[in-house]
Scaffold this active site. Structure first.
Site, PDB file in Angstrom:
ATOM      1  N   LYS A  91       0.929  -1.156  -0.023  1.00  0.00           N
ATOM      2  CA  LYS A  91       0.209  -0.027  -0.210  1.00  0.00           C
ATOM      3  C   LYS A  91       1.070   1.516   0.141  1.00  0.00           C
ATOM      4  O   LYS A  91       1.884   1.270   0.672  1.00  0.00           O
ATOM      5  CB  LYS A  91      -0.908  -0.045   1.221  1.00  0.00           C
ATOM      6  CG  LYS A  91      -2.204   1.265   1.290  1.00  0.00           C
ATOM      7  CD  LYS A  91      -2.793   0.914   2.619  1.00  0.00           C
ATOM      8  CE  LYS A  91      -3.735   2.167   2.455  1.00  0.00           C
ATOM      9  NZ  LYS A  91      -4.703   1.948   3.726  1.00  0.00           N
ATOM     10  N   SER A 115     -10.016   0.211   7.089  1.00  0.00           N
ATOM     11  CA  SER A 115      -9.428   0.283   5.858  1.00  0.00           C
ATOM     12  C   SER A 115      -8.961  -0.934   5.393  1.00  0.00           C
ATOM     13  O   SER A 115      -8.409  -1.125   4.447  1.00  0.00           O
ATOM     14  CB  SER A 115      -8.245   1.341   5.796  1.00  0.00           C
ATOM     15  OG  SER A 115      -8.923   2.626   5.651  1.00  0.00           O
ATOM     16  N   SER A 174      -9.484   2.378   2.690  1.00  0.00           N
ATOM     17  CA  SER A 174      -8.369   3.137   2.117  1.00  0.00           C
ATOM     18  C   SER A 174      -7.611   2.259   1.269  1.00  0.00           C
ATOM     19  O   SER A 174      -6.862   2.570   0.504  1.00  0.00           O
ATOM     20  CB  SER A 174      -7.539   4.011   3.047  1.00  0.00           C
ATOM     21  OG  SER A 174      -6.799   3.420   3.870  1.00  0.00           O
TER      22      SER A 174
END
Lengths: 422, 422
Positions: free
Chosen positions: A72, A165, A141
């Site tokens: 990420k 997330s 997210s």
């Protein structure tokens, strides 16, 4: 729709000599080349480096067997841009890799690139589409990480959760998302959003895959043994049950029934008020800490912040330290009360998200069923396998006792099999 | 030897219009120009920027009144090099200021430069000399911050403590060092050494000065009221008392007697074994976490690490996660047991360091009387004013209950006055 890649199955085949790391990397690269134009899961894609590293001798004997792991883009990588979903960090190259990136590399990962994130892991949607239906959000997210695993592009990807997330995008994309106990995976090199909450997690195809990946990276004993013991689940809908859709309720009931059919005990319980209080406290703590964690961006780069994040930070600045401290005391009391709950149950079973992934890309959905658990520090998994009214995935969430990640993963694997067999 | 600068007195004079921020900055600049060639407290010195900022209109009305605040070089500054005491980061410019740097600037600080630190705040000595006697170490790791305050160059400076890096140099240099409750001052932008331990603290001339500085930067209510209440101290020598020199014992006794003379109660107690166990657990936790926090430097820049740090990190890599987890459980039990101690006492009174600052610059001294308290998370202050066998400073340490920093600072101020009056 490609089949998802099982990290356990691929690593087993590599360790047994039936596949090479280069074979797997090439297969991932092919799927990425085919799907990425539609899915847009990568903030930075570097297939050449991944394919070159996959040729390194000895890689197949490492714990991760040379499997590709997506990172990420809120996690620092010295070798790849780290843009954090924000124009403020366009092209930014950190001086060092995040600790977890080094842990993955030491365990034998190859890195295909950086996965999309909402702006600093907050609410502004990414470019990423839900592989289950491109017209829907993958959630946030950790959008790119969840989508890449769902699309069969990668067997494993790292994400982070401050509110919801990891668990929410896993539910929306129909993959397994694992949010470990707070601080089980070290956070140095993660762009801080809220230091009492930020938790690094993993996405994989199945429960066994995230357990394998986390065990390989951390050197911890996280892979549940095969056992004949039947778990006792506490099914909890929380005080926010009215925010779950009818098909989310149906999925949770179906999961409970599948567990019972497989021999588990399932008791419906209500959370004590001390535990329910974690939900509101999470909001206070996240907001207060974010306003401080982004002090530099606020003071020096305010034009680069989205209006939504800027107004969120402005709100956070109005929270008095005494209110924040009270929320931290609420958190402490809630954690004690939650620990007491586990005296009578092996794991909790609850909603992962309010329902199917919302249509469109204007929102990433709501973390309403995640905030409480993130602040609790308890380990959570999204168990996939069920679907909602329109056929999109709806996951259910298994929550374990703080620090007992292995037992939680065992209960989640039991439930996953029960759902598959039901 | 210059007189130390009282932040409270200077801010009061500025707020009252008797001095301007530019007057104070100019006075600091003069002292720095005169003393820095001997003391070498700065890793980076930028007097021009400080003097220019001190001219900004309105600065005198801010909480910190435009006072100069030195920043330890393990804290990120976008405007100044951040070298972390390591050749690996020579000339490094972070993308953002650390949160605490922004908090200081928002409160009205002007920044004269970066203060020396041992290598990544570990053990390799700095170039800095002890202002009380140049042939002696100022201690570490916050060497420059302690020395600059002791030399009257700065009224305030930020430091950090993972084992004993605030309290020990404060004791050696004869200044007040304040290690707040864990996480009272946010750590984003601090180079992580051990995330369960790293604590940002402050150096100032007197207890009132560090309380003033911390209150101004955090917006917290930390300044103790004037009160007629007489504190009840528990005097504790710990299981490591034999590592304190005769004059350290004499200083601790003298502090206790001064407190009694001023009307306080002082009870000599022994720490329960659960609290003593924090000392060993601190070592395990620091070592395990450092080995992960420096994974990038180990993997990619090993030649840039000192032999001592490299071998420390190698040792840390041999600690099994289960051993680390056991140390964390020991920490939790120790914190509960310590909280119970405060049921009967307002503050603990104990050694700050084993004695006077060691002669020479080959070592920064021992954190043997600090490790336990850092892991406890409890707020601590080094109270200055006493001296040892050769006339060098020996401080004593006041420890308060976690989260009760204001009460701890009140007890420390009481003791400081008692020592002055004795």
């Amino acid at each position: 729709m490609n089949e998802m890649l099982s990290a356990v199955a691929l690593a087993h085949a590599i360790h047994a000599g039936r596949l090479s790391p280069a074979d797997v990397a090439e297969r991932c690269a092919q799927t990425i080349r085919a799907c990425e134009p539609d899915i847009r899961a990568f903030a930075t894609l570097d297939l050449d480096t991944m394919l070159a590293r996959a040729q390194e001798p000895g890689l197949g004997q490492t714990p991760l067997a040379g499997l590709p792991v997506g990172i990420k883009d809120v996690l620092d990588t010295a070798g790849l841009p780290t843009e954090r979903g924000s124009p403020i960090y366009a092209g930014y190259r950190p001086a060092a890799d995040a600790t977890v990136v080094r842990m993955a590399l030491r365990a034998g990962a190859v890195i295909p690139g950086k996965m999309t994130t909402t702006e600093f892991a907050f609410m502004k949607p990414t470019q990423t589409r839900n592989p289950r239906r491109l017209s829907h959000t993958p959630g946030g997210s950790s959008a790119g990480s969840a989508a890449a695993v769902a699309a069969g592009m990668l067997p494993l990807a790292l994400g982070t959760q401050t509110a919801g997330s990891v668990i929410r995008p896993a539910s929306f994309c129909g993959v397994t998302g694992y949010k470990p106990s707070f601080k089980l995976i070290p956070v140095p090199g993660l762009k801080v959003f809220a230091w009492s909450l930020d938790t690094i997690g993993l996405f994989g195809a199945h429960v066994a895959d995230v357990a394998f990946g986390a065990a390989a990276m951390t050197g911890r004993d996280l892979i549940p043994e095969e056992s004949d013991e039947l778990p006792h689940f506490a099914l909890v809908k929380t005080a926010r049950a009215d925010q779950a859709s009818a098909d989310a309720h149906a999925a949770l009931e179906a999961a409970g029934q599948a567990a019972v059919k497989a021999g588990a005990r399932v008791s419906v319980i209500e959370l004590p008020p001390e535990v329910e209080a974690l939900d509101e406290a999470q909001g206070v703590i996240q907001s207060y800490e974010a306003a401080l964690a982004f002090a530099d961006e606020w003071d020096r780069h305010r034009d680069g912040l989205s209006d939504r994040l800027a107004s969120y930070l402005a709100d956070g600045m109005t929270i008095a330290p005494e209110v924040y401290d009270a929320a931290r005391r609420t958190a402490r009391r809630g954690r004690y009360a939650l620990a007491d709950l586990f005296a009578g149950h092996d794991a909790l079973l609850t909603f992962s998200a309010p329902g199917e992934a919302p249509e469109g890309h204007a929102t990433t959905g709501s973390p309403v069923f995640n905030k409480l658990w993130t602040l609790s520090g308890a380990p959570c998994v999204n168990v996939a396998g069920l679907t909602g009214a329109t056929g999109m995935p709806i996951g259910v969430q298994v929550v374990g006792r703080f620090g007992r990640d292995k037992a939680m993963l065992g209960a989640a694997r039991f439930l996953e099999r029960a759902i598959t067999d039901a």
